[in-house]
Design an enzyme around this catalytic site. Structure first.
Site, PDB file in Angstrom:
ATOM      1  N   LYS A   1     -11.529  -5.869  -3.862  1.00 24.36           N
ATOM      2  CA  LYS A   1     -11.897  -4.831  -4.034  1.00 24.36           C
ATOM      3  C   LYS A   1     -12.093  -3.498  -4.759  1.00 24.36           C
ATOM      4  CE  LYS A   1     -13.761  -4.777   0.955  1.00 24.36           C
ATOM      5  NZ  LYS A   1     -12.308  -4.447   2.776  1.00 24.36           N
TER       6      LYS A   1
ATOM      7  N   LYS B   1      -4.240 -11.237  -6.089  1.00 30.03           N
ATOM      8  CA  LYS B   1      -5.860 -11.946  -5.304  1.00 30.03           C
ATOM      9  C   LYS B   1      -7.234 -10.956  -5.760  1.00 30.03           C
ATOM     10  CE  LYS B   1      -6.104  -8.615  -1.642  1.00 30.03           C
ATOM     11  NZ  LYS B   1      -5.613  -7.922  -0.072  1.00 30.03           N
TER      12      LYS B   1
ATOM     13  N   LYS C   1       0.920  -1.382  -0.313  1.00 30.54           N
ATOM     14  CA  LYS C   1       0.102   0.182   0.115  1.00 30.54           C
ATOM     15  C   LYS C   1       0.658   1.212   0.284  1.00 30.54           C
ATOM     16  CE  LYS C   1      -3.949  -1.974   1.927  1.00 30.54           C
ATOM     17  NZ  LYS C   1      -4.792  -2.441   2.932  1.00 30.54           N
TER      18      LYS C   1
HETATM   19  P1  TYM Z   1     -10.126  -6.595   4.237  1.00 29.38           P
HETATM   20  O1  TYM Z   1     -11.592  -5.673   4.482  1.00 29.38           O
HETATM   21  O2  TYM Z   1      -8.800  -6.546   3.262  1.00 29.38           O
HETATM   22  O3  TYM Z   1     -10.697  -7.836   4.126  1.00 29.38           O
HETATM   23  C1  TYM Z   1     -12.170  -9.371   4.248  1.00 29.38           C
HETATM   24  C2  TYM Z   1     -11.783 -10.467   4.526  1.00 29.38           C
HETATM   25  O4  TYM Z   1     -11.856 -10.921   3.767  1.00 29.38           O
HETATM   26  C3  TYM Z   1     -10.879 -11.545   2.836  1.00 29.38           C
HETATM   27  N1  TYM Z   1     -10.095 -11.272   1.961  1.00 29.38           N
HETATM   28  C4  TYM Z   1     -10.041 -12.167   1.135  1.00 29.38           C
HETATM   29  N2  TYM Z   1     -10.161 -13.461   1.201  1.00 29.38           N
HETATM   30  C5  TYM Z   1     -10.470 -14.315  -0.032  1.00 29.38           C
HETATM   31  N3  TYM Z   1      -9.707 -14.440  -0.791  1.00 29.38           N
HETATM   32  C6  TYM Z   1      -9.861 -12.880  -1.322  1.00 29.38           C
HETATM   33  N4  TYM Z   1      -9.727 -12.766  -2.875  1.00 29.38           N
HETATM   34  C7  TYM Z   1      -9.416 -12.150  -0.423  1.00 29.38           C
HETATM   35  N5  TYM Z   1      -9.453 -10.384   0.026  1.00 29.38           N
HETATM   36  C8  TYM Z   1      -9.810 -10.182   1.069  1.00 29.38           C
HETATM   37  C9  TYM Z   1      -9.770 -10.623   4.507  1.00 29.38           C
HETATM   38  O5  TYM Z   1      -8.601 -11.622   4.247  1.00 29.38           O
HETATM   39  C10 TYM Z   1     -10.269 -10.324   4.596  1.00 29.38           C
HETATM   40  O6  TYM Z   1     -10.641 -11.758   5.942  1.00 29.38           O
HETATM   41  N6  TYM Z   1      -7.380  -6.417   8.093  1.00 29.38           N
HETATM   42  C11 TYM Z   1      -8.905  -6.428   7.743  1.00 29.38           C
HETATM   43  C12 TYM Z   1      -9.529  -6.036   8.667  1.00 29.38           C
HETATM   44  C13 TYM Z   1      -9.793  -6.156  10.058  1.00 29.38           C
HETATM   45  C14 TYM Z   1      -9.619  -7.881  10.857  1.00 29.38           C
HETATM   46  C15 TYM Z   1      -9.490  -6.967  12.005  1.00 29.38           C
HETATM   47  C16 TYM Z   1      -9.947  -8.675  10.710  1.00 29.38           C
HETATM   48  C17 TYM Z   1      -9.569  -4.654  10.679  1.00 29.38           C
HETATM   49  N7  TYM Z   1      -9.618  -5.635  12.246  1.00 29.38           N
HETATM   50  C18 TYM Z   1      -9.769  -7.714  13.050  1.00 29.38           C
HETATM   51  C19 TYM Z   1      -9.850  -9.838  11.327  1.00 29.38           C
HETATM   52  C20 TYM Z   1      -9.878  -9.463  12.707  1.00 29.38           C
HETATM   53  C21 TYM Z   1      -9.081  -6.342   6.283  1.00 29.38           C
HETATM   54  O7  TYM Z   1      -8.499  -5.575   5.772  1.00 29.38           O
HETATM   55  O8  TYM Z   1      -9.825  -6.731   5.823  1.00 29.38           O
END
Ligand code: TYM
Length: 327
Positions: free
Chosen positions: A196, A193, A111
Site C-alpha cells: 500500500k 512485495k 518499519k
Molecule cells: P495489512 O493491513 O498490512 O494487510 C492486510 C492483509 O493483506 C495481506 N497482504 C498481502 N498478501 C499478499 N500479497 C501482498 N503483497 C500483501 N500485502 C498485504 C496481509 O498479509 C494481510 O493479511 N497486522 C495486519 C493486520 C491485522 C491482523 C490482525 C490480521 C491486525 N490484527 C489479526 C489478522 C488477524 C496487517 O498489518 O495487515
C-alpha cells in the site's frame, strides 16, 4: 463451528496483494465458519494518521469488505476501536511478551528503519494488539498473506504462554495462506512485495484503479529477457508473479499455465492477466461505490460491533479471572 478472525488496516489504498492475500480468502469461510472480520484502525495509528482521513478510510474499508462479497448476514464485520476489549487484552499480552522477541519481528525492524531516530513505541507493541485481536475470538484459523506469518507465530507463542501460566483460556490459532495469492509482488520490483505504501504508483494495482489503469500497469510490469513462460521465483520473479496472479484468479496450476502458454510471448500472458484482474475488480469497484452512499453501512457496523463485543468480552472476562484481575 470453528472461528475465523482476520483484519486489514485502513492505512492506505488497498492493493491487489491485500485482495488476493486476505480479502478474497475471507470469502471462502463465510458459509462454513463463524467469521469475524475487522477493520483494524488501532493498528493504523502506530504511524501518524490524519484523523479525517483515518475516519474516512475506516468506513471505506468496511464498504470494501461487503463489496468484495462478504455477507453481513453471515459474518460479523466491525471496527476495532468500537470493541475496547482489543486494547484491554492487548495490554495483557504486552505483559507476557519479551522485549527480545518483539525486537526480532521483521516487520518491526523494517518499519523502525524507515522511522529513523524517533521510533513510535506502538510499532514495537503492535504484534501484542494483533495477538489480542485473534485470541479474543478464540479463532482457530487466521486468513492472512505470507508477510503475517511471524505475527501468527507470536500469537501462538503468547497464547501457549498464557495457558501454561494461568490455565487454559485461549485457543491456539493457525494461519491460513491462500495458494498463489499469499505473496503478490511489486510489478516494478518483483523481488519485494506489493505494498500500500509503495511510492511508485506503477508498482501496485489498487482496488480503486480503473480498467485502463490496471491494463497499463500490467503491460508495464517488469519481466525478463529469456521469453519463456514458466514459474521460477528465483530466476524469473516478474513472470512468476504474473503467473501467481493468474493462478489465484483462474484456479489454474503453474504446470497447467506453463503448458497453456508454451510457445507464447509475455504480451499474451500480460493481456490475459489484465483481463482476469479487470474482470475480478470491476464488479467490486461498482458495488463499492453504491455501498458508500448507503445508510445501511453504519447499521451493519453497529450490529457487528455489538456481536463482536459479546464474544470478546466473554473471553476477556475469562482471561481476567484466570489472572486474578477484578472485573
Ligand atoms: P495489512 O493491513 O498490512 O494487510 C492486510 C492483509 O493483506 C495481506 N497482504 C498481502 N498478501 C499478499 N500479497 C501482498 N503483497 C500483501 N500485502 C498485504 C496481509 O498479509 C494481510 O493479511 N497486522 C495486519 C493486520 C491485522 C491482523 C490482525 C490480521 C491486525 N490484527 C489479526 C489478522 C488477524 C496487517 O498489518 O495487515
Amino acid at each position: 463451528m470453528d472461528v475465523i478472525f482476520s483484519g486489514i488496516q485502513p492505512s492506505g489504498n488497498l492493493t491487489l496483494g491485500n485482495y488476493l492475500g486476505a480479502l478474497k480468502s475471507f470469502l471462502r469461510f463465510q458459509d462454513t465458519h463463524e467469521c469475524y472480520y475487522c477493520v483494524v484502525n488501532q493498528h493504523a495509528i502506530t504511524v501518524p494518521q490524519d484523523p479525517k482521513e483515518l475516519r474516512r478510510r475506516t468506513t471505506e474499508l468496511a464498504a470494501l469488505y461487503i463489496a468484495a462479497g462478504l455477507d453481513p448476514e453471515k459474518v460479523t464485520l466491525f471496527v476495532q476501536s468500537e470493541v475496547p476489549e482489543h486494547v484491554q487484552l492487548g495490554w495483557i499480552m504486552t505483559t507476557l511478551a519479551y522485549v527480545g522477541e518483539m525486537e526480532r519481528m521483521t516487520q518491526y525492524k523494517d518499519k523502525a528503519k524507515k522511522a529513523g531516530e524517533s521510533i513510535p513505541y506502538g510499532l514495537m507493541a503492535y504484534p501484542c494488539l494483533m495477538v489480542a485481536d485473534i485470541l479474543l475470538y478464540q479463532a482457530k484459523l487466521v486468513p492472512v498473506g505470507e508477510d503475517q506469518r511471524q505475527h501468527i507465530e507470536i500469537t501462538r507463542t503468547l497464547a501457549e504462554r498464557f495457558n501454561y501460566r494461568y490455565g487454559e483460556v485461549f485457543t491456539i490459532p493457525e494461519m491460513f495462506a491462500p495458494e498463489g495469492g499469499a505473496r503478490v509482488m511489486s510489478l516494478q520490483n518483483p523481488t519485494s512485495k506489493m505494498s500500500k505504501s509503495d511510492d511508485n504508483q506503477m508498482a501496485s494495482i489498487y482496488l480503486g484503479d480503473e480498467d485502463d489503469m490496471i491494463v497499463k500497469k500490467i503491460k508495464r510490469a517488469q519481466t525478463d529477457s529469456d521469453g519463456e513462460i514458466r514459474y521460477d521465483k528465483e530466476n524469473k520473479p516478474g513472470v512468476s508473479n504474473l503467473l501467481s496472479i493468474h493462478a489465484a484468479l483462474s484456479g489454474r496450476t503453474f504446470d497447467q499455465l506453463a503448458a497453456d502458454y508454451a510457445g507464447q510471448g509475455y504480451g499474451t500472458l500480460k493481456a490475459d492477466v489484465a483481463d482476469l484482474v479487470v474482470g475480478e475488480l470491476r464488479p467490486i469497484r461498482e458495488r463499492y461505490r453504491e455501498l458508500l452512499d448507503s445508510p445501511e453501512l453504519q447499521r451493519i457496523l453497529d450490529d457487528g460491533a455489538a456481536k463482536a463485543q459479546a464474544k470478546a468480552s466473554a473471553t476477556y472476562r475469562k482471561a481476567c479471572e484466570a489472572m486474578g484481575l477484578q472485573r
